[in-house]
Write an enzyme that holds these catalytic residues in place. Structure first.
Site, PDB file in Angstrom:
ATOM      1  N   SER A   1      29.363  33.637  39.862  1.00 25.40           N
ATOM      2  CA  SER A   1      27.926  33.740  40.109  1.00 25.40           C
ATOM      3  C   SER A   1      27.518  35.212  40.215  1.00 25.40           C
ATOM      4  O   SER A   1      27.817  35.994  39.325  1.00 25.40           O
ATOM      5  CB  SER A   1      27.612  32.958  41.388  1.00 25.40           C
ATOM      6  OG  SER A   1      26.259  32.672  41.474  1.00 25.40           O
TER       7      SER A   1
ATOM      8  N   ASP B   1      26.868  23.027  35.284  1.00 29.18           N
ATOM      9  CA  ASP B   1      26.209  24.176  35.914  1.00 29.18           C
ATOM     10  C   ASP B   1      24.923  24.480  35.136  1.00 29.18           C
ATOM     11  O   ASP B   1      24.971  24.936  33.999  1.00 29.18           O
ATOM     12  CB  ASP B   1      27.164  25.374  35.880  1.00 29.18           C
ATOM     13  CG  ASP B   1      26.596  26.611  36.574  1.00 29.18           C
ATOM     14  OD1 ASP B   1      25.394  26.633  36.898  1.00 29.18           O
ATOM     15  OD2 ASP B   1      27.374  27.559  36.782  1.00 29.18           O
TER      16      ASP B   1
ATOM     17  N   HIS C   1      27.018  24.221  39.681  1.00 26.43           N
ATOM     18  CA  HIS C   1      27.384  25.635  39.804  1.00 26.43           C
ATOM     19  C   HIS C   1      28.442  25.867  40.880  1.00 26.43           C
ATOM     20  O   HIS C   1      29.329  26.710  40.728  1.00 26.43           O
ATOM     21  CB  HIS C   1      26.110  26.431  40.119  1.00 26.43           C
ATOM     22  CG  HIS C   1      26.339  27.902  40.273  1.00 26.43           C
ATOM     23  ND1 HIS C   1      26.875  28.667  39.263  1.00 26.43           N
ATOM     24  CD2 HIS C   1      26.122  28.738  41.319  1.00 26.43           C
ATOM     25  CE1 HIS C   1      26.963  29.925  39.689  1.00 26.43           C
ATOM     26  NE2 HIS C   1      26.519  29.993  40.925  1.00 26.43           N
TER      27      HIS C   1
END
Lengths: 211, 402
Positions: free
Chosen positions: B173, B339, B372
């Site tokens: 991320s 995601d 995610h």
């Protein structure tokens, strides 16, 4: 890199892959398009110390390769080859992959652009028993190298050795080396390309470059 | 900045405990490195930050050749407590499944470093830190920082350790953005790079979600135009709403459905009111309320802004390939099918740019319905991929097995 070769020598790859592997100069940059489980790349990396990369469509294949420490991306020849700069590799290998691509003409053009040389192998649809099977049964042939029924085969663009040579001519691709392989992937001593090699060769194996 | 220099900071500075501004009663364990006023950090916004502190944690041992260091970069609301019980929440470290002896990031083999990002609130200098020039918390007078600024601060720590080349820079991320920034800005300092579930730029959708979070914070009267610390207040409701909205983006529709469906919370039927009737509501409220115990609202504003400003291509003449030209770093990118915050397409765009630079790159998309957040969860296929990549890199680096 030298320590690598000593630590994990590899052997026992398919005979036709072994033939391809022997054509590769040690220490060169290699891209294996459609590298499957990475057997050839792994062999090349450990026995010829190549800087090897792969592209593979199947997720399971890619994961298996990366797990082994090989540099492989999930992708396909049609969309991903165009990213690479020209002559980014010494060899681009297209082993038993061309006939499964949507646009073999584009793919062939790309592999000779991004590689100084391309090594291409494919099943020969012109081999005598395929011709005979179609003639006698009137059905799509199923053989050792073409082992799926027509409705489930990934091989959507089958060709004969003669077809392939014609396409290379059309694209201005130089055939540096040509050979045909038998059912077990061993080279047959026939003049290739030519009428007899197209009739008797189970697979074609070509080394190509851009004119 | 790229030149190696010996640590100018006194080792004593390392021993001082860091303080978490969000939990004044708690003295943070772990390490910190204080950079004095004579060693300012030039920032992208044009000002220099000095003095500043980098709070960090390490696991494992740095080898004599200093060739086994892995820098782990944390995500938006993560921190340096990667593989140990969190000092405030008491929960396991955020990557405790990945980092430790015998695990994927094997601390018997590698020396793992994780810093709290610049702008954070777990000991590194951020908006909640006291500005020595005024004796007051920085608040909104803290300069707006970027991902590259975070990386510059991390580089100072890496220099302090005398590490010329990190064996790997890894993170998911926002951590993945830092990895990409490292690889682009200091390629000779990264032997390998592992950006996970990330992107080379923040999309309009990502910016939009962050803006919702920021507006929730700013709409809280307790935020006091960013001066809540001075006024002895905390914009807890705003920060909790920001967390709730963000948390949805970390999951997937399938994961939410599997976990909660339309199940009711401690009741047989709906209340015809606005209590948390549904389990999913109760879950989100819990996520929000626990988050405010460990996070600072202004830090949330600054760090989300840093993500929004991230656009690696824009830093390199609008062509992402330029960010990686001539790189010798070995890359492995990982994305997750479900995601939708940093979808496979964004990760693949990075792969395409790396291919165009003829870089050494692996790319794996992991099939999962966990969204995610999958990179923080138990995903055996993901672990195996990372382990394989690190093993391959270790072989090339000549790192022996433990």
């Amino acid at each position: 890199m030298i320590a690598l070769a000593a630590s994990r020598p590899r052997s026992n790859i398919r005979v036709d892959l072994q033939l391809i592997a022997e054509m590769v100069t040690p220490g060169s940059r290699v891209l294996d398009v459609g590298c499957g489980d990475g057997a050839l790349l792994d062999w090349l990396q450990h026995n010829k110390q190549v800087d090897g990369r792969g592209i593979e469509w199947s997720q399971a294949g890619v994961n298996n390769c990366v797990r082994q420490g090989l540099s492989v991306i999930q992708g396909d020849a049609e969309t991903d080859l165009r990213d690479y700069p020209s002559e980014a590799f010494d060899y681009v290998i297209l082993s038993q992959t061309l006939q499964a691509t949507f646009d073999p003409k584009v793919v062939l053009g790309e592999v000779v652009r991004i590689g100084r040389r391309a090594i291409v192998s494919f099943p020969n649809f012109g081999v005598w028993h395929v011709r005979l099977a179609l003639l006698l049964t009137g059905k799509m042939p199923v053989t050792d190298s073409l082992d799926s029924a027509w409705y489930e085969t990934p091989n959507i663009h089958l060709c004969t050795i003669t077809d392939f040579v014609e396409l290379c001519d059309d694209l201005g691709i130089v055939i540096e080396q040509a050979m045909v392989l038998d059912r077990k992937g061993r080279p047959r001593h026939l003049r290739a390309p030519g009428f007899m090699s197209n009739l008797l060769g189970e697979q074609g194996l070509f080394v190509l470059s851009r004119r | 900045m790229t030149s190696f220099h010996l640590p100018a900071t006194t080792p004593a500075a390392e021993a001082l405990p860091a303080v978490a501004p969000v939990a004044p009663g708690i003295v943070l364990p772990g390490k910190r490195l204080d950079f004095p006023a004579r060693e300012p950090l030039p920032l992208d916004c044009g000002v220099s930050l000095a003095p500043f502190t980098v709070a960090y944690q390490t696991y494992g041992t740095l080898n004599a050749a200093k060739s086994n260091a892995i820098l782990v970069c944390h995500a938006l609301t993560g921190d340096q407590f990667v593989a140990e019980t969190h000092p405030i929440t008491g929960k396991p470290g955020w990557w405790e499944t990945m980092v430790g002896p015998g695990l994927t990031f094997d601390t018997d083999r590698y020396f793992v470093i994780c810093t709290n990002v610049l702008g954070g609130c777990m000991g590194s200098t951020g908006p909640a830190t006291i500005n020595p020039a005024t004796g007051q918390p920085w608040g909104l007078s803290f300069p707006v920082i970027t991902i590259r600024d975070m990386v510059r601060a991390q580089l100072r720590l890496v220099d302090y350790f005398g590490i010329d080349s990190l064996f790997c820079v890894a993170g998911g991320s926002m951590g993945g953005m830092q990895v990409l920034e490292w690889a682009a800005t200091y390629p000779e300092r990264c032997f390998s790079a592992l950006p996970i579930a990330t992107a080379a730029r923040h999309s309009a959708q990502n910016i939009a979600f962050h803006e919702v979070g920021r507006q929730a914070i700013m709409a809280d009267p307790e935020w006091c135009n960013g001066e809540y610390q001075r006024q002895g207040k905390r914009p807890e409701r705003g920060l909790a709403v920001a967390r709730m909205a963000a948390h949805i983006t970390y999951l997937s529709e399938a994961a939410l459905h599997r976990k909660f469906g339309r199940s009711l919370q401690d009741r047989e039927r709906v209340s015809f009111g606005f209590d948390a009737d549904f389990q999913v509501e109760s879950y989100l409220r819990h996520q929000g309320s626990t988050f405010v115990d460990r996070f600072d609202a202004n830090a949330y504003l600054y760090i989300t802004r840093a993500c929004d400003y991230f656009d690696l291509a824009a830093e390199h003449g609008d062509a992402l390939v330029n960010a990686f030209r001539g790189t010798r770093t070995r890359f492995c990118l990982v994305s997750f099918t479900s995601d939708w915050l940093y979808p496979t397409s964004e990760n693949r765009a990075v792969v395409h740019a790396l291919n165009a630079a003829a870089a050494n790159v692996s790319f794996v998309e992991i099939a999962t319905d966990k969204g995610h957040d999958a990179f923080l969860l138990e995903e055996p296929e993901f672990f195996a991929t990372v382990e394989g990549f690190l093993n391959g890199c270790a072989e090339h680096r000549g790192l022996s097995k433990p």
